[in-house]
Design a protein around this motif. Structure first.
Motif, short mmCIF file in Angstrom:
data_model
loop_
_atom_site.label_atom_id
_atom_site.label_comp_id
_atom_site.label_asym_id
_atom_site.label_seq_id
_atom_site.Cartn_x
_atom_site.Cartn_y
_atom_site.Cartn_z
N UNK A 6 25.46 7.50 35.15
CA UNK A 6 24.56 6.97 34.13
C UNK A 6 23.21 7.67 34.16
N UNK A 7 22.70 7.97 35.36
CA UNK A 7 21.43 8.68 35.47
C UNK A 7 21.53 10.11 34.95
N UNK A 8 22.61 10.80 35.29
CA UNK A 8 22.80 12.19 34.85
C UNK A 8 22.94 12.25 33.33
N UNK A 9 23.74 11.34 32.78
CA UNK A 9 23.95 11.33 31.32
C UNK A 9 22.67 10.97 30.58
N UNK A 10 21.92 10.00 31.11
CA UNK A 10 20.65 9.63 30.48
C UNK A 10 19.66 10.79 30.53
N UNK A 11 19.57 11.46 31.67
CA UNK A 11 18.65 12.59 31.81
C UNK A 11 19.03 13.73 30.86
N UNK A 12 20.31 13.99 30.73
CA UNK A 12 20.76 15.05 29.82
C UNK A 12 20.41 14.73 28.38
N UNK A 13 20.65 13.49 27.97
CA UNK A 13 20.34 13.10 26.59
C UNK A 13 18.85 13.13 26.31
N UNK A 14 18.06 12.60 27.24
CA UNK A 14 16.61 12.62 27.05
C UNK A 14 16.05 14.04 27.09
N UNK A 15 16.59 14.85 27.98
CA UNK A 15 16.15 16.25 28.05
C UNK A 15 16.44 16.99 26.76
N UNK A 16 17.60 16.74 26.21
CA UNK A 16 17.98 17.39 24.95
C UNK A 16 17.03 16.97 23.83
N UNK A 17 16.73 15.68 23.74
CA UNK A 17 15.81 15.21 22.71
C UNK A 17 14.41 15.79 22.89
N UNK A 18 13.96 15.88 24.13
CA UNK A 18 12.64 16.45 24.42
C UNK A 18 12.58 17.91 23.96
N UNK A 19 13.61 18.68 24.31
CA UNK A 19 13.64 20.10 23.92
C UNK A 19 13.72 20.27 22.40
N UNK A 21 12.54 18.21 20.22
CA UNK A 21 11.22 17.88 19.71
C UNK A 21 10.23 19.03 19.84
N UNK A 22 10.46 19.87 20.84
CA UNK A 22 9.62 21.06 21.02
C UNK A 22 10.15 22.25 20.21
N UNK A 23 11.21 21.99 19.42
CA UNK A 23 11.84 22.99 18.55
C UNK A 23 12.38 24.18 19.33
N UNK A 24 12.98 23.87 20.50
CA UNK A 24 13.59 24.92 21.31
C UNK A 24 15.10 24.93 21.07
N UNK A 25 15.62 26.11 20.83
CA UNK A 25 17.04 26.27 20.56
C UNK A 25 17.89 25.84 21.75
N UNK A 26 17.36 25.93 22.94
CA UNK A 26 18.11 25.55 24.13
C UNK A 26 18.46 24.06 24.14
N UNK A 27 17.80 23.28 23.30
CA UNK A 27 18.11 21.85 23.21
C UNK A 27 19.58 21.62 22.90
N UNK A 28 20.13 22.46 22.05
CA UNK A 28 21.52 22.27 21.62
C UNK A 28 22.49 22.66 22.71
N UNK A 29 22.11 23.58 23.57
CA UNK A 29 22.96 23.93 24.72
C UNK A 29 22.96 22.76 25.71
N UNK A 30 21.78 22.21 25.98
CA UNK A 30 21.70 21.05 26.88
C UNK A 30 22.50 19.89 26.30
N UNK A 31 22.39 19.68 25.00
CA UNK A 31 23.15 18.62 24.35
C UNK A 31 24.64 18.84 24.45
N UNK A 32 25.08 20.09 24.29
CA UNK A 32 26.52 20.38 24.40
C UNK A 32 27.02 20.13 25.81
#
Length: 70
Positions: A6-19, A21-32
Motif C-alpha cells: 500500500x505504501x509503494x503503490x501510494x508513493x508511485x501514484x502520488x509521485x506520478x501526479x507530482x511529476x 503537475x510539473x509537466x514532466x514527461x517522466x510522469x507517464x513512465x512512473x505511472x506506467x
C-alpha cells in the motif's frame, strides 16, 4: 506484506501526479510502472477489478507519454 504494497503503490501514484503537475514527461513512465505494480498486487490478492483498472491506466499512461513525446 500488504501494508508495504500500500505504501509503494501510494508513493508511485502520488509521485506520478507530482511529476505530471510539473509537466514532466517522466510522469507517464512512473505511472506506467505503478500500474504494473498494481497489476501484480491485483493478481496476488485476487482483486480482479484492480487488474482491469491497472491495465486501462497502463494504456492511458503509454498514450499520454506518446502524446507528450511529439
Amino acid at each position: 506484506m500488504t501494508e508495504a504494497w500500500s505504501w509503494v503503490l501510494a508513493a508511485g501514484g502520488l509521485g506520478q501526479l507530482w511529476l505530471a503537475g510539473k509537466k514532466l514527461r517522466s510522469a507517464w513512465v512512473v505511472g506506467f510502472v505503478t500500474s504494473c505494480l498494481w497489476a501484480v498486487f491485483a493478481v496476488m490478492t485476487g482483486s480482479w477489478g484492480f487488474l482491469v483498472s491497472a491495465v486501462v491506466f497502463g494504456f492511458v499512461h503509454v498514450r499520454n507519454w506518446l502524446l507528450w513525446s511529439k
